[in-house]
Design a protein around this motif. Structure first.
Motif, PDB file in Angstrom:
ATOM      1  N   UNK A   1       0.830  -1.202   0.000  1.00 51.70           N
ATOM      2  CA  UNK A   1       0.000   0.000   0.000  1.00 51.70           C
ATOM      3  C   UNK A   1       0.867   1.256   0.000  1.00 51.70           C
ATOM      4  N   UNK A   2       1.964   1.217   0.761  1.00 50.20           N
ATOM      5  CA  UNK A   2       2.905   2.340   0.780  1.00 50.20           C
ATOM      6  C   UNK A   2       3.486   2.557  -0.611  1.00 50.20           C
ATOM      7  N   UNK A   3       3.919   1.471  -1.246  1.00 51.09           N
ATOM      8  CA  UNK A   3       4.460   1.551  -2.606  1.00 51.09           C
ATOM      9  C   UNK A   3       3.451   2.158  -3.564  1.00 51.09           C
ATOM     10  N   UNK A   4       2.213   1.665  -3.516  1.00 56.68           N
ATOM     11  CA  UNK A   4       1.179   2.131  -4.448  1.00 56.68           C
ATOM     12  C   UNK A   4       0.882   3.614  -4.263  1.00 56.68           C
ATOM     13  N   UNK A   5       0.707   4.037  -3.010  1.00 53.58           N
ATOM     14  CA  UNK A   5       0.317   5.425  -2.748  1.00 53.58           C
ATOM     15  C   UNK A   5       1.457   6.401  -3.021  1.00 53.58           C
ATOM     16  N   UNK A   6       2.659   6.089  -2.537  1.00 49.41           N
ATOM     17  CA  UNK A   6       3.781   6.998  -2.748  1.00 49.41           C
ATOM     18  C   UNK A   6       4.109   7.107  -4.231  1.00 49.41           C
ATOM     19  N   UNK A   7       4.229   5.977  -4.910  1.00 49.53           N
ATOM     20  CA  UNK A   7       4.570   6.013  -6.328  1.00 49.53           C
ATOM     21  C   UNK A   7       3.440   6.607  -7.160  1.00 49.53           C
ATOM     22  N   UNK A   8       2.185   6.383  -6.748  1.00 55.00           N
ATOM     23  CA  UNK A   8       1.073   6.994  -7.464  1.00 55.00           C
ATOM     24  C   UNK A   8       1.158   8.506  -7.431  1.00 55.00           C
ATOM     25  N   UNK A   9       1.459   9.051  -6.243  1.00 54.16           N
ATOM     26  CA  UNK A   9       1.635  10.500  -6.115  1.00 54.16           C
ATOM     27  C   UNK A   9       2.853  10.966  -6.909  1.00 54.16           C
ATOM     28  N   UNK A  10       3.929  10.177  -6.867  1.00 49.62           N
ATOM     29  CA  UNK A  10       5.163  10.567  -7.537  1.00 49.62           C
ATOM     30  C   UNK A  10       4.996  10.606  -9.053  1.00 49.62           C
ATOM     31  N   UNK A  11       4.342   9.579  -9.626  1.00 50.03           N
ATOM     32  CA  UNK A  11       4.176   9.551 -11.075  1.00 50.03           C
ATOM     33  C   UNK A  11       3.186  10.609 -11.559  1.00 50.03           C
TER      34      UNK A  11
END
Length: 467
Positions: free
Chosen positions: A267-277
């Motif tokens: 979930x951390x990966x999905x949310x952080x990378x979603x915001x980053x991309x």
């Protein structure tokens, strides 16, 4: 035709270039200083390991160079071909959509049929993507984004899975792995990105080769990297059983359901990378809402220098005795959320077409640079956590499974890019970052309790596979 976004040749341009050079020197100097002051982790490391690490860092840097050379000019190239924000958003959606649909498949194939083959497939698909950039045809550009989406899934799963497995297979100590990840981010996501941005800027503006030139340079770099992988890398696998892809998914989903640490980490990966991309798509229009003329490559280089600062900080933090990754990442994610909130409340007034950044634009740029520092800390820290908690036999599969929600989020945002204001889309990234912070807080609590109960097994290749 000549590239249309030429910076103005006047005193104002010289002053702004001095401003960018100052930022680059400050960030670059800070990164080097932090890296030199970090505890030296090479004491006691074997020559075999140092050769292994050097080979991986070289290949990873070349792979990232192939990606970073394109980064500053993807949006600008599409704009050069005459496409508006809505059409460009759909092109970005095609890339994230391809990653959404095929990412988990290629991840499972990498686990089953070999991570080396997956790395070579990355090179081939990204080269195909770069070739399509020579055509202004929308369908051809869409096909290129399709190839690029598949390549992105491979870049952020196959290489990490290969090095973790190979590290364990050669019986290197697990505590050396975090240093490898920090160096990979420092060089691949930092130094190489800076050089790539400057090279891209030189090709487009100084050499007057047009916005497609960086993509041609990426083809050359990717081909060199593919040759090294082919001749120097050993093959390794995740799942070596006779399971088919569907059964691999069951194993991966079972691991996620049975271990809350893996679920929270995903979930951390999905949310952080979603915001980053989403930020990757938004930073250009956010800095030039009134068509201000900004040197994309130069700004990109400064951002990557800040990413180097972050990776050097991560190296120091992870090397500090008693400091847990889960604990300091809570602070990093809180700071990242604040940085992404700045464009929501900062005025875009004062700019003019062809002009330099107004005061509001400079404030946003400072916030974006701080965000890039957070990104630089995030990558090696996330990789280290995944090496501890994600099962080895389905590592690529799980990493790409968690890319599904992040790609879905980015697709939804980009599809509505022409409807929602920039500030509204940045607010969505803030929400995603706060969710990531919440999940990291929960992960920190769980792992701290477990650490208090008994010593943690940090062997990447065997301990993680028994979760």
């Amino acid at each position: 035709p000549a590239f249309a976004l030429h910076p103005p040749n006047n005193g104002a341009r010289a002053a702004m270039e001095g401003f960018y050079w100052l930022l680059l020197l400050l960030a670059g100097g800070g990164a080097v200083s932090l890296d030199l002051s970090a505890p030296k982790g090479t004491v006691g490391m074997s020559k075999e390991f140092m050769a292994f690490r050097s080979n991986y860092l070289l290949v990873y840097s070349l792979m990232m160079a192939g990606d970073w050379l394109q980064g500053p000019y993807v949006y600008a190239l599409y704009s050069h071909y005459g496409y508006g924000v809505g059409d460009i958003g759909k092109l970005f959606i095609a890339g994230f959509g391809a990653s959404l649909l095929f990412g988990t498949v290629v991840g499972s194939l990498a686990d089953k049929y070999g991570r080396k083959k997956a790395a070579l497939l990355y090179c081939a698909t990204y080269i195909c993507s770069c070739i399509t950039k020579h055509s202004p045809s929308y369908p051809v550009l869409m096909l290129g984004r399709f190839f690029g989406g598949i390549a992105t899934s491979l870049l952020f799963s196959a290489f990490e899975a290969w090095v973790v497995a190979e590290h364990g297979k050669r019986n290197f100590p697990a505590e050396w792995l975090g240093g490898t990840f920090s160096k990979a981010v420092f060089f691949g996501n930092g130094l190489v990105a800076i050089l790539s941005g400057l090279v891209a800027n030189t090709l487009v503006y100084t050499a007057q080769q047009g916005p497609v030139a960086p993509f041609d340079a990426a083809i050359v770099v990717l081909a060199i990297g593919a040759a090294i992988i082919y001749y120097k890398w050993a093959e390794n696998f995740g799942d070596v059983s006779e399971q088919n892809i569907a059964e691999q998914y069951k194993v991966a989903i079972g691991a996620i359901r049975s271990d809350r640490r893996v679920l929270l980490l995903g979930a951390i990966q999905s949310c952080f990378e979603g915001a980053m991309y989403t930020f990757v798509f938004l930073w250009t229009p956010a800095l030039s809402p009134n068509d201000e003329d900004i040197p994309h490559g130069f700004i990109f280089a400064v951002m990557m220098a800040c990413s180097m600062v972050g990776s050097a900080l991560a190296n120091k933090l992870m090397a500090t005795q008693g400091r847990r990754v889960e604990a300091y990442m809570r602070t990093v994610m809180g700071v990242a959320a604040l940085c992404l909130f700045v464009p929501v409340v900062t005025s875009s007034d004062g700019g003019k077409p062809g002009g330099n950044l107004p005061i509001g634009g400079k404030i946003k740029l400072m916030a974006f640079l701080c965000f890039e520092c957070c990104v630089g800390i995030f990558w090696p820290s996330l990789m280290t956590l995944r090496s501890k908690y994600v099962p080895e036999d389905v590592r690529s599969t799980i990493i790409n499974l968690f890319r599904v929600p992040l790609n879905l989020f980015v697709c939804v945002v980009l599809y509505n890019a022409s409807i929602f204001p920039i500030a509204g889309m940045f607010m969505l990234t803030v929400v995603m970052m706060l969710v990531s912070w919440y999940c990291m807080t929960a992960l920190e609590k769980i792992t701290r309790t477990a650490a208090d109960a008994q010593p943690e097994n940090t062997t990447p290749s065997k301990g993680a596979s028994r979760l």
